[in-house]
Write a protein that holds these residues in place. Structure first.
Motif, PDB file in Angstrom:
ATOM      1  N   ALA A  69       0.810  -1.225   0.000  1.00  0.00           N
ATOM      2  CA  ALA A  69       0.000   0.000   0.000  1.00  0.00           C
ATOM      3  C   ALA A  69       0.843   1.275   0.000  1.00  0.00           C
ATOM      4  N   ASN A  70       2.033   1.241   0.623  1.00  0.00           N
ATOM      5  CA  ASN A  70       2.814   2.459   0.818  1.00  0.00           C
ATOM      6  C   ASN A  70       4.152   2.492   0.097  1.00  0.00           C
ATOM      7  N   GLY A  71       4.531   1.394  -0.524  1.00  0.00           N
ATOM      8  CA  GLY A  71       5.853   1.305  -1.147  1.00  0.00           C
ATOM      9  C   GLY A  71       6.110   2.316  -2.248  1.00  0.00           C
ATOM     10  N   GLY A  72       5.068   2.817  -2.886  1.00  0.00           N
ATOM     11  CA  GLY A  72       5.243   3.764  -3.982  1.00  0.00           C
ATOM     12  C   GLY A  72       5.115   5.223  -3.590  1.00  0.00           C
ATOM     13  N   THR A  73       4.913   5.521  -2.310  1.00  0.00           N
ATOM     14  CA  THR A  73       4.783   6.917  -1.889  1.00  0.00           C
ATOM     15  C   THR A  73       6.149   7.600  -1.923  1.00  0.00           C
ATOM     16  N   GLY A  74       6.127   8.898  -2.019  1.00  0.00           N
ATOM     17  CA  GLY A  74       7.375   9.656  -2.114  1.00  0.00           C
ATOM     18  C   GLY A  74       8.305   9.449  -0.947  1.00  0.00           C
ATOM     19  N   ARG A  75       7.770   9.446   0.250  1.00  0.00           N
ATOM     20  CA  ARG A  75       8.620   9.306   1.439  1.00  0.00           C
ATOM     21  C   ARG A  75       9.285   7.932   1.486  1.00  0.00           C
ATOM     22  N   VAL A  76       8.525   6.889   1.158  1.00  0.00           N
ATOM     23  CA  VAL A  76       9.076   5.537   1.175  1.00  0.00           C
ATOM     24  C   VAL A  76      10.082   5.361   0.035  1.00  0.00           C
ATOM     25  N   CYS A  77       9.779   5.901  -1.128  1.00  0.00           N
ATOM     26  CA  CYS A  77      10.721   5.822  -2.251  1.00  0.00           C
ATOM     27  C   CYS A  77      12.016   6.555  -1.928  1.00  0.00           C
TER      28      CYS A  77
END
Length: 102
Positions: A69-77
């Protein structure tokens, strides 16, 4: 804070270096590196794995919901761009010690 679980999980105490070994879920090292790097824009993490194939298959099989769910968000990237994964192939050989009789 640094954790081996998705956000809202228990945090680890402060550390300078850390070795994690044990029966943790397959995405534990990923959460550790991402949460460590998210603390600071200069932070960097290194993961050592003996098998790329085993690492990839265990992560795929586990199918971490938070990472999906969150792997593609800016912070995680951004945090993941500062992760290096090294593959270390260990080779053990048994060599008899050299003995010289006088």
């Amino acid at each position: 804070m640094t954790t081996i679980f998705p956000p809202s999980g228990p945090f680890l105490p402060p550390f300078r270096t850390l070795l994690v070994q044990g029966p943790y879920h397959p995405s534990a090292p990923i959460h550790l590196m991402l949460s460590h790097n998210a603390k600071s824009p200069k932070a960097k993490a290194i993961m050592i794995s003996p098998s790329r194939q085993q690492l990839c298959s265990s992560l795929t099989e586990f199918d971490d919901e938070w990472l999906r769910a969150n792997g593609g968000t800016g912070r995680v990237c951004d945090a993941s761009s500062r992760v290096d994964i090294l593959l270390v192939f260990l080779h053990y050989s048994v060599v008899a010690p050299f003995r010289q009789d006088n």
